[in-house]
Design a protein around this motif. Structure first.
Motif, PDB file in Angstrom:
ATOM      1  N   PHE A  78       0.671  12.357  -6.423  1.00 37.52           N
ATOM      2  CA  PHE A  78       0.471  13.100  -5.179  1.00 37.52           C
ATOM      3  C   PHE A  78      -0.772  13.984  -5.266  1.00 37.52           C
ATOM      4  CE2 PHE A  78       5.133  12.471  -4.202  1.00 37.52           C
ATOM      5  CZ  PHE A  78       4.908  11.729  -3.061  1.00 37.52           C
ATOM      6  N   GLY A  79      -1.003  14.563  -6.439  1.00 38.90           N
ATOM      7  CA  GLY A  79      -2.202  15.364  -6.617  1.00 38.90           C
ATOM      8  C   GLY A  79      -3.460  14.549  -6.427  1.00 38.90           C
ATOM      9  N   ASP A  80      -3.444  13.336  -6.936  1.00 37.43           N
ATOM     10  CA  ASP A  80      -4.562  12.409  -6.759  1.00 37.43           C
ATOM     11  C   ASP A  80      -4.769  12.103  -5.277  1.00 37.43           C
ATOM     12  OD1 ASP A  80      -6.233  10.143  -6.628  1.00 37.43           O
ATOM     13  OD2 ASP A  80      -5.573   9.447  -8.578  1.00 37.43           O
ATOM     14  N   LEU A  81      -3.679  11.859  -4.566  1.00 36.09           N
ATOM     15  CA  LEU A  81      -3.759  11.532  -3.145  1.00 36.09           C
ATOM     16  C   LEU A  81      -4.248  12.732  -2.316  1.00 36.09           C
ATOM     17  CD1 LEU A  81      -0.451   9.491  -2.828  1.00 36.09           C
ATOM     18  CD2 LEU A  81      -2.750   8.603  -2.450  1.00 36.09           C
ATOM     19  N   VAL A  82      -3.818  13.923  -2.678  1.00 29.10           N
ATOM     20  CA  VAL A  82      -4.254  15.116  -1.949  1.00 29.10           C
ATOM     21  C   VAL A  82      -5.756  15.309  -2.117  1.00 29.10           C
ATOM     22  CG1 VAL A  82      -4.131  17.641  -1.899  1.00 29.10           C
ATOM     23  CG2 VAL A  82      -2.032  16.293  -1.983  1.00 29.10           C
ATOM     24  N   GLU A  83      -6.257  15.071  -3.338  1.00 30.71           N
ATOM     25  CA  GLU A  83      -7.705  15.213  -3.536  1.00 30.71           C
ATOM     26  C   GLU A  83      -8.459  14.142  -2.762  1.00 30.71           C
ATOM     27  OE1 GLU A  83     -11.517  15.265  -6.227  1.00 30.71           O
ATOM     28  OE2 GLU A  83     -10.022  13.692  -6.253  1.00 30.71           O
ATOM     29  N   SER A  84      -7.900  12.923  -2.691  1.00 28.70           N
ATOM     30  CA  SER A  84      -8.519  11.867  -1.888  1.00 28.70           C
ATOM     31  C   SER A  84      -8.544  12.264  -0.419  1.00 28.70           C
ATOM     32  CB  SER A  84      -7.748  10.555  -2.068  1.00 28.70           C
ATOM     33  OG  SER A  84      -7.845  10.076  -3.391  1.00 28.70           O
ATOM     34  N   MET A  85      -7.454  12.881   0.045  1.00 27.88           N
ATOM     35  CA  MET A  85      -7.386  13.353   1.429  1.00 27.88           C
ATOM     36  C   MET A  85      -8.447  14.422   1.686  1.00 27.88           C
ATOM     37  SD  MET A  85      -4.052  14.836   3.485  1.00 27.88           S
ATOM     38  CE  MET A  85      -3.763  16.145   2.281  1.00 27.88           C
ATOM     39  N   LYS A 101       0.819  -1.203   0.000  1.00 28.30           N
ATOM     40  CA  LYS A 101       0.000   0.000   0.000  1.00 28.30           C
ATOM     41  C   LYS A 101       0.861   1.264   0.000  1.00 28.30           C
ATOM     42  CE  LYS A 101      -3.800  -2.382   0.170  1.00 28.30           C
ATOM     43  NZ  LYS A 101      -4.703  -2.442  -1.016  1.00 28.30           N
ATOM     44  N   LEU A 102       0.391   2.261  -0.757  1.00 30.24           N
ATOM     45  CA  LEU A 102       1.110   3.530  -0.856  1.00 30.24           C
ATOM     46  C   LEU A 102       0.746   4.450   0.310  1.00 30.24           C
ATOM     47  CD1 LEU A 102       3.026   5.250  -2.555  1.00 30.24           C
ATOM     48  CD2 LEU A 102       1.075   5.989  -3.932  1.00 30.24           C
ATOM     49  N   PHE A 103      -0.499   4.853   0.390  1.00 30.54           N
ATOM     50  CA  PHE A 103      -1.031   5.624   1.519  1.00 30.54           C
ATOM     51  C   PHE A 103      -2.396   5.044   1.851  1.00 30.54           C
ATOM     52  CE2 PHE A 103       2.079   8.789   0.133  1.00 30.54           C
ATOM     53  CZ  PHE A 103       2.528   9.302   1.346  1.00 30.54           C
ATOM     54  N   GLU A 104      -2.395   3.951   2.583  1.00 30.81           N
ATOM     55  CA  GLU A 104      -3.632   3.203   2.800  1.00 30.81           C
ATOM     56  C   GLU A 104      -4.692   4.027   3.513  1.00 30.81           C
ATOM     57  OE1 GLU A 104      -5.029  -1.240   4.273  1.00 30.81           O
ATOM     58  OE2 GLU A 104      -3.027  -0.498   4.760  1.00 30.81           O
ATOM     59  N   ARG A 105      -4.295   4.885   4.438  1.00 31.28           N
ATOM     60  CA  ARG A 105      -5.280   5.669   5.188  1.00 31.28           C
ATOM     61  C   ARG A 105      -5.950   6.725   4.310  1.00 31.28           C
ATOM     62  NH1 ARG A 105      -3.339  10.674   6.751  1.00 31.28           N
ATOM     63  NH2 ARG A 105      -1.117  11.022   6.345  1.00 31.28           N
ATOM     64  N   ILE A 106      -5.312   7.062   3.189  1.00 27.46           N
ATOM     65  CA  ILE A 106      -5.855   8.066   2.283  1.00 27.46           C
ATOM     66  C   ILE A 106      -6.568   7.415   1.099  1.00 27.46           C
ATOM     67  CG2 ILE A 106      -5.317  10.007   0.755  1.00 27.46           C
ATOM     68  CD1 ILE A 106      -4.960  10.617   3.721  1.00 27.46           C
ATOM     69  N   SER A 107      -5.902   6.459   0.473  1.00 25.83           N
ATOM     70  CA  SER A 107      -6.454   5.788  -0.705  1.00 25.83           C
ATOM     71  C   SER A 107      -6.089   4.312  -0.632  1.00 25.83           C
ATOM     72  CB  SER A 107      -5.901   6.426  -1.989  1.00 25.83           C
ATOM     73  OG  SER A 107      -6.499   5.862  -3.130  1.00 25.83           O
ATOM     74  N   PRO A 108      -6.961   3.471  -0.099  1.00 26.49           N
ATOM     75  CA  PRO A 108      -6.651   2.058   0.148  1.00 26.49           C
ATOM     76  C   PRO A 108      -6.266   1.259  -1.088  1.00 26.49           C
ATOM     77  CG  PRO A 108      -8.683   2.709   1.259  1.00 26.49           C
ATOM     78  CD  PRO A 108      -8.323   3.825   0.339  1.00 26.49           C
ATOM     79  N   ASN A 109      -6.688   1.692  -2.264  1.00 26.97           N
ATOM     80  CA  ASN A 109      -6.437   0.910  -3.474  1.00 26.97           C
ATOM     81  C   ASN A 109      -5.109   1.224  -4.149  1.00 26.97           C
ATOM     82  OD1 ASN A 109      -8.940  -0.424  -3.305  1.00 26.97           O
ATOM     83  ND2 ASN A 109      -9.973   1.288  -4.310  1.00 26.97           N
ATOM     84  N   LYS A 110      -4.454   2.305  -3.763  1.00 25.04           N
ATOM     85  CA  LYS A 110      -3.198   2.669  -4.411  1.00 25.04           C
ATOM     86  C   LYS A 110      -2.022   1.913  -3.792  1.00 25.04           C
ATOM     87  CE  LYS A 110      -4.080   7.101  -6.505  1.00 25.04           C
ATOM     88  NZ  LYS A 110      -5.504   6.810  -6.675  1.00 25.04           N
ATOM     89  N   THR A 111      -1.143   1.426  -4.664  1.00 24.67           N
ATOM     90  CA  THR A 111       0.010   0.644  -4.214  1.00 24.67           C
ATOM     91  C   THR A 111       1.295   1.224  -4.788  1.00 24.67           C
ATOM     92  OG1 THR A 111      -0.128  -0.873  -6.105  1.00 24.67           O
ATOM     93  CG2 THR A 111      -1.409  -1.447  -4.121  1.00 24.67           C
ATOM     94  N   TRP A 112       2.409   0.826  -4.179  1.00 22.50           N
ATOM     95  CA  TRP A 112       3.715   1.231  -4.691  1.00 22.50           C
ATOM     96  C   TRP A 112       3.954   0.651  -6.078  1.00 22.50           C
ATOM     97  CZ3 TRP A 112       6.666   5.016  -3.072  1.00 22.50           C
ATOM     98  CH2 TRP A 112       6.558   5.447  -1.740  1.00 22.50           C
ATOM     99  N   GLU A 113       3.489  -0.577  -6.296  1.00 23.29           N
ATOM    100  CA  GLU A 113       3.646  -1.191  -7.607  1.00 23.29           C
ATOM    101  C   GLU A 113       2.906  -0.385  -8.674  1.00 23.29           C
ATOM    102  OE1 GLU A 113       4.246  -4.352  -4.510  1.00 23.29           O
ATOM    103  OE2 GLU A 113       2.791  -2.744  -4.853  1.00 23.29           O
ATOM    104  N   GLY A 114       1.707   0.061  -8.324  1.00 17.26           N
ATOM    105  CA  GLY A 114       0.950   0.897  -9.251  1.00 17.26           C
ATOM    106  C   GLY A 114       1.636   2.224  -9.496  1.00 17.26           C
ATOM    107  N   PHE A 115       2.189   2.808  -8.442  1.00 19.65           N
ATOM    108  CA  PHE A 115       2.900   4.078  -8.560  1.00 19.65           C
ATOM    109  C   PHE A 115       4.055   3.966  -9.552  1.00 19.65           C
ATOM    110  CE2 PHE A 115       6.596   6.554  -7.032  1.00 19.65           C
ATOM    111  CZ  PHE A 115       6.125   7.834  -7.266  1.00 19.65           C
ATOM    112  N   PHE A 116       4.915   2.964  -9.362  1.00 21.68           N
ATOM    113  CA  PHE A 116       6.064   2.808 -10.253  1.00 21.68           C
ATOM    114  C   PHE A 116       5.634   2.389 -11.655  1.00 21.68           C
ATOM    115  CE2 PHE A 116       8.356   2.281  -6.133  1.00 21.68           C
ATOM    116  CZ  PHE A 116       9.242   3.330  -6.298  1.00 21.68           C
ATOM    117  N   GLY A 117       4.580   1.579 -11.741  1.00 23.81           N
ATOM    118  CA  GLY A 117       4.065   1.194 -13.051  1.00 23.81           C
ATOM    119  C   GLY A 117       3.584   2.402 -13.836  1.00 23.81           C
TER     120      GLY A 117
END
Length: 266
Positions: free
Chosen positions: A217-224, A164-180
């Motif tokens: 990060f922009g996606d994560l900030v909007e999720s936050m 998980k990348l930031f599970e408390r913010i966006s549970p579906n996002k992963t590090w693998e997805g980030f690098f992909g």
């Protein structure tokens, strides 16, 4: 899923058309989009205790984008933009006449709406004018890299996502997805450098890296933000996709950085 696919297809067609149809269509369309994003932000954060100055804030955004558009098109001098700063100060005065419980909080949200949802679009629109004249390939390339990053992140996350990348913010996002997503954006940068030209290869690759990292990060900030105000989507203007902020969340952080990068190398 069918509704989402159809909406996504026509949304992309409209955006590409707005960029390719020339500078007047480009600045007019994205000024309208940005103003709608500001309105969407105010509607999203509005509660009993938070009452942003919606009409005034949207009006200031519309005025600001009108002045920015005319300035980019060389129809007005840059000094005219100072009128937008004066207009922003009206938020402070207007709050004096409202009988809300937390007027300073209302002003703060009103200002944040302009900073968060409006100013990044000014930088994005500026991408079309970083050279001596309007060039559609740079903002179009930006959008393609942004979409490629999102697609790569989704595919890599679905197939390989474990950490998980930031599970408390966006549970579906992963590090693998980030690098992909970043890798796929860089590959797209190589392709764009061949077909679009305009910029050297290393510049397209750097753009891809900036968009891949800070678009996420922009996606994560909007999720936050959505978690903070307790909503699932920023709006419902796009069936199956939510609101405009949901579609442009990556742009909000990546566009200013890409613009500053290009202005320093061109």
């Amino acid at each position: 899923m069918k509704t989402r696919a159809i909406t996504g297809f026509f949304f992309i067609v409209v955006l590409i058309g707005a960029v390719l149809l020339g500078p007047y269509t480009f600045v007019s369309f994205f000024s309208l989009v940005a103003t709608c994003c500001v309105y969407e932000f105010y509607r999203m954060v509005r509660t009993e205790s938070v009452q942003p100055l919606l009409l005034l804030g949207v009006g200031i955004a519309a005025l600001g984008f009108g002045l920015v558009s005319f300035t980019l098109l060389a129809l007005l001098p840059y000094s005219v933009l100072s009128a937008s700063i004066v207009a922003v100060l009206l938020l402070y005065i207007a709050a004096l006449f409202r009988k809300t419980r937390y007027p300073i909080q209302d002003v703060a949200y009103s200002l944040f709406g302009l900073i968060y949802a409006a100013i990044p679009f000014i930088f994005f629109m500026g991408l079309g004018f970083v050279g001596d004249s309007y060039n559609a390939y740079i903002p179009l390339g930006f959008l393609i890299l942004l979409w490629t990053n999102d697609t790569g992140a989704y595919l890599a996350g679905r197939s390989m996502g474990r950490h998980k990348l930031f599970e408390r913010i966006s549970p579906n996002k992963t590090w693998e997805g980030f690098f992909g997503g970043v890798v796929m954006a860089v590959v797209a940068g190589f392709i764009l450098s061949h077909y679009f030209g305009v910029l050297p290869l290393w510049s397209w690759v750097c753009m891809a890296l900036i968009i891949g990292v800070f678009g996420t990060f922009g996606d994560l900030v909007e999720s936050m933000l959505k978690r903070n105000v307790g909503v699932k989507d920023s709006g419902n203007i796009l069936p199956g996709h939510g609101g405009l902020l949901d579609r442009f969340d990556g742009l909000l952080m990546a566009a200013p950085l890409v613009y500053l990068f290009l202005k320093n190398i061109l």
